[in-house]
Design an enzyme around this catalytic site. Structure first.
Site, mmCIF file in Angstrom:
data_model
loop_
_atom_site.group_PDB
_atom_site.id
_atom_site.type_symbol
_atom_site.label_atom_id
_atom_site.label_comp_id
_atom_site.label_asym_id
_atom_site.label_seq_id
_atom_site.Cartn_x
_atom_site.Cartn_y
_atom_site.Cartn_z
ATOM 1 N N SER A 233 0.590 3.781 1.805
ATOM 2 C CA SER A 233 0.790 4.332 3.150
ATOM 3 C C SER A 233 2.140 3.927 3.759
ATOM 4 C CB SER A 233 -0.347 3.906 4.073
ATOM 5 O OG SER A 233 -1.578 4.386 3.578
ATOM 6 N N HIS B 93 4.645 6.347 2.771
ATOM 7 C CA HIS B 93 4.612 7.624 3.505
ATOM 8 C C HIS B 93 5.569 7.600 4.694
ATOM 9 C CE1 HIS B 93 1.447 9.101 1.072
ATOM 10 N NE2 HIS B 93 0.453 8.471 1.655
ATOM 11 N N HIS C 104 0.885 -3.397 6.303
ATOM 12 C CA HIS C 104 -0.313 -3.367 7.148
ATOM 13 C C HIS C 104 -1.510 -3.963 6.436
ATOM 14 C CE1 HIS C 104 -0.443 0.200 4.616
ATOM 15 N NE2 HIS C 104 -1.760 0.072 4.688
ATOM 16 N N CYS D 103 0.850 -1.190 0.000
ATOM 17 C CA CYS D 103 0.000 0.000 0.000
ATOM 18 C C CYS D 103 0.889 1.245 0.000
ATOM 19 C CB CYS D 103 -0.896 -0.017 1.242
ATOM 20 S SG CYS D 103 -1.935 1.443 1.455
ATOM 21 N N CYS E 6 -6.762 -3.465 3.979
ATOM 22 C CA CYS E 6 -6.668 -2.012 3.781
ATOM 23 C C CYS E 6 -7.332 -1.584 2.477
ATOM 24 C CB CYS E 6 -5.213 -1.515 3.832
ATOM 25 S SG CYS E 6 -5.120 0.278 3.579
#
Ligand code: NAD
Ligand code: ZN
Ligand code: ZN
Length: 368
Positions: free
Chosen positions: A42, A45, A61, A40, A167
């Site tokens: 994220s 990030h 995650h 993902c 997710c």
């Protein structure tokens, strides 16, 4: 025990795949052998610092696997059970959980800290305690997670596909269907058709939207959006605006979901320009914590009742929604197999992120 995991030691560094020591599950925790983990945006990030978190940390995650050991006090799952991890725990007991907002579970307060809920670490390496992104760290062959972050699945559910429900699928689908409240006949624009946005497209299709516009500068993403149910595609906001105006005879869209790589304040005004009266702009992409201004016509909010809504985990209740999504998959309406563009080994996690950043993947998947 030992496990191989991908660790981020410092900002703007590569993921380092190395052997770590993993402690046994403590009270209320489970040890899981991972089957697969999605890649993902994220996690990236964390690399750029757009999502500030203390390092070192095991990333990942969006994963699913099999329970190896249930810690003391755990009764919901047992050895051998198939489970998907949710990136936000859903304890079922706090006030947000009790009000049907378990995406906002109060345990979310702990998810960017690194240690487990009791404040101690399960991963150790190079003489350091090593954190777990969102209490998980699915970029590891084995992990220990709180039972609040684990959902038991039927044995028949394919775990590699289920991983994506942890997710991207749940977030994207919920962004249009739940946060955006898309209804039959609506016009929906999805700005940014990556691993999350493509599921916003699917959500719009399943909710019965009439016009669905996949907006992405990358041609491959626009082509994919059509395969997943977009009726039209656009490369720029201007192109999308002309298209939406024509399709709706100037009424404009009901919903615009923002699932770009990073949410920026400058995205809000163009997104608002695409929606009409009482239109909803749903911000799902993650903004930088330092960004505190957004451009928009405040008057439009009043005169046209336009709305800007944030969406975390698609405003979903994962302990319910994940089963609904699996049932939509079983009936052939929700595509999961087609989401995975490329598979990687854990050793190739950095290649997976390079492919994401160069627009080659809808979703990359690590298979253990
Ligand atoms: N709110 C949540 O609960 C939640 C959950 C998961 C991910 N996210 C966030 O959602 C975002 C998307 O994640 P992802 O995994 O799909 O990322 P991704 O990299 O797979 O997809 C991002 C897409 O946005 C496109 N894009 C970039 N700039 C654009 C622009 N100006 N206009 C239109 N398209 C543009 C890219 O070409 C790419 O296709 C990230 O910010 C991620 O952190 C939020
Ligand atoms: Zn995610
Ligand atoms: Zn809760």
């Amino acid at each position: 025990m030992k496990t191989k995991a991908a660790v981020l030691w410092g900002m703007n560094q590569k993921w380092e795949v190395e052997e770590l020591e993993l402690d046994k599950p403590k009270e209320g925790e489970v040890l899981v052998k991972m089957t697969a983990s999605g890649l993902c945006h994220s996690d990236y990030h964390l690399v750029t610092g757009d999502l500030p978190a203390p390092l070192p940390m095991v990333g990942g995650h969006e994963g699913a696997g099999t329970v190896v050991e249930a810690g003391p006090g755990v009764t919901e799952v047992a050895e051998g059970d198939h489970v998907v991890m949710t990136f936000i725990p859903a304890c079922g007991r706090c006030r947000p959980c009790a009000r049907g907002m378990s995406n906002l579970c109060d345990l979310g307060a702990y998810i960017l800290n690194g240690p487990q809920l009791d404040g101690t670490y399960r991963f150790h390496g190079r003489g350091h305690d090593i954190g777990q992104l969102l209490l998980l760290g699915t970029f590891s062959e084995y992990l220990v997670a709180p039972i609040a972050s684990v959902i038991k699945l039927d044995d028949s559910v394919p775990l590699d596909k289920a991983a994506l429900l942890g997710c991207g699928v749940t977030t994207g689908f919920g962004s249009t269907v739940r946060t955006g409240e898309t209804r039959a006949g609506d016009t929906v624009v999805v700005m940014g058709v990556g691993g999350v946005g493509i599921n916003a497209v699917q959500g719009a299709r399943i909710a019965g939207a009439q016009h669905i516009i996949g907006l992405d500068p990358v041609e491959f993403k626009r082509d994919k959006s059509r395969e997943f149910g977009a009726t039209h595609a656009a490369a720029t906001v201007e192109e999308a605006a002309a298209l939406v105006a024509e399709l709706t005879r100037g009424q404009m869209a009901d919903v615009c979901v923002v699932t770009t790589d990073v949410a920026e304040g400058q995205h809000v005004a163009p997104a608002l320009s695409l929606v009409g009266k009482r239109g909803r702009v749903v911000i799902t992409a993650i903004g930088r914590p330092t960004e505190t201004t957004a451009a928009m016509s405040v008057l439009d909010l009043t005169l046209y009742e336009k709305q800007v809504r944030g969406s975390l985990f698609g405003s979903s209740n994962p302990r319910d929604d994940i089963f609904e999504l699996l049932s939509l998959y079983d009936s052939g309406r929700l595509k999961l197999d087609e989401l995975i563009t490329r598979e990687y080994t854990l050793d190739d996690v950095n290649q997976g992120y390079d492919d994401m950043l160069s627009g080659r993947n809808l979703r990359g998947l690590i298979r253990y």
